[in-house]
Design a protein around this motif. Structure first.
Motif, mmCIF file in Angstrom:
data_model
loop_
_atom_site.group_PDB
_atom_site.id
_atom_site.type_symbol
_atom_site.label_atom_id
_atom_site.label_comp_id
_atom_site.label_asym_id
_atom_site.label_seq_id
_atom_site.Cartn_x
_atom_site.Cartn_y
_atom_site.Cartn_z
ATOM 1 N N MET A 35 0.813 -1.218 0.000
ATOM 2 C CA MET A 35 0.000 0.000 0.000
ATOM 3 C C MET A 35 0.848 1.271 0.000
ATOM 4 N N PRO A 36 1.825 1.408 0.904
ATOM 5 C CA PRO A 36 2.615 2.652 0.857
ATOM 6 C C PRO A 36 3.503 2.752 -0.380
ATOM 7 N N VAL A 39 1.061 4.241 -3.357
ATOM 8 C CA VAL A 39 0.593 5.634 -3.298
ATOM 9 C C VAL A 39 1.495 6.569 -4.104
ATOM 10 N N LEU A 43 0.447 8.866 -7.435
ATOM 11 C CA LEU A 43 0.694 10.310 -7.480
ATOM 12 C C LEU A 43 1.581 10.692 -8.658
ATOM 13 N N LEU A 58 -4.873 3.471 -10.050
ATOM 14 C CA LEU A 58 -5.499 3.253 -8.744
ATOM 15 C C LEU A 58 -6.486 2.094 -8.794
#
Length: 88
Positions: A35-36, A39, A43, A58
């Motif tokens: 998950m991290p 991100v 972006l 996403l």
């Protein structure tokens, strides 16, 4: 192909390969690590290619990590229903 899209493809391939191995914890530590990492890729896709590509990246990430998304949706629904009847 841009570096961002190449990174997102590598993230997806890595997630799928890692999910094929057996796990005692049902792959939750893997999801917490992915998950991290996902991100910044989303972006970067937004910054380089715009909102359409970022939403596509996403959406693909949400398909790969479907159970954390399902549990998050259930938690949000539980909070919304609890806030509606005054038992927040």
């Amino acid at each position: 192909m841009s570096w961002t899209l190449l990174l997102s493809c590598l993230w997806i391939i890595g997630a799928k390969i890692a999910s094929m191995r057996p796990s005692e914890h049902k792959h939750w530590p893997l999801a917490y690590a992915l998950m991290p990492l996902g991100v910044p890729i989303v972006l970067l896709a937004w910054w380089e290619h715009g909102a359409g590509v970022a939403f596509f990246v996403l959406a693909i990430g949400m398909v790969v990590l479907r159970w954390p998304v399902i549990y998050l949706g259930r938690r949000i629904l539980r909070l919304v229903k609890g806030a509606g009847d005054g038992t927040a």
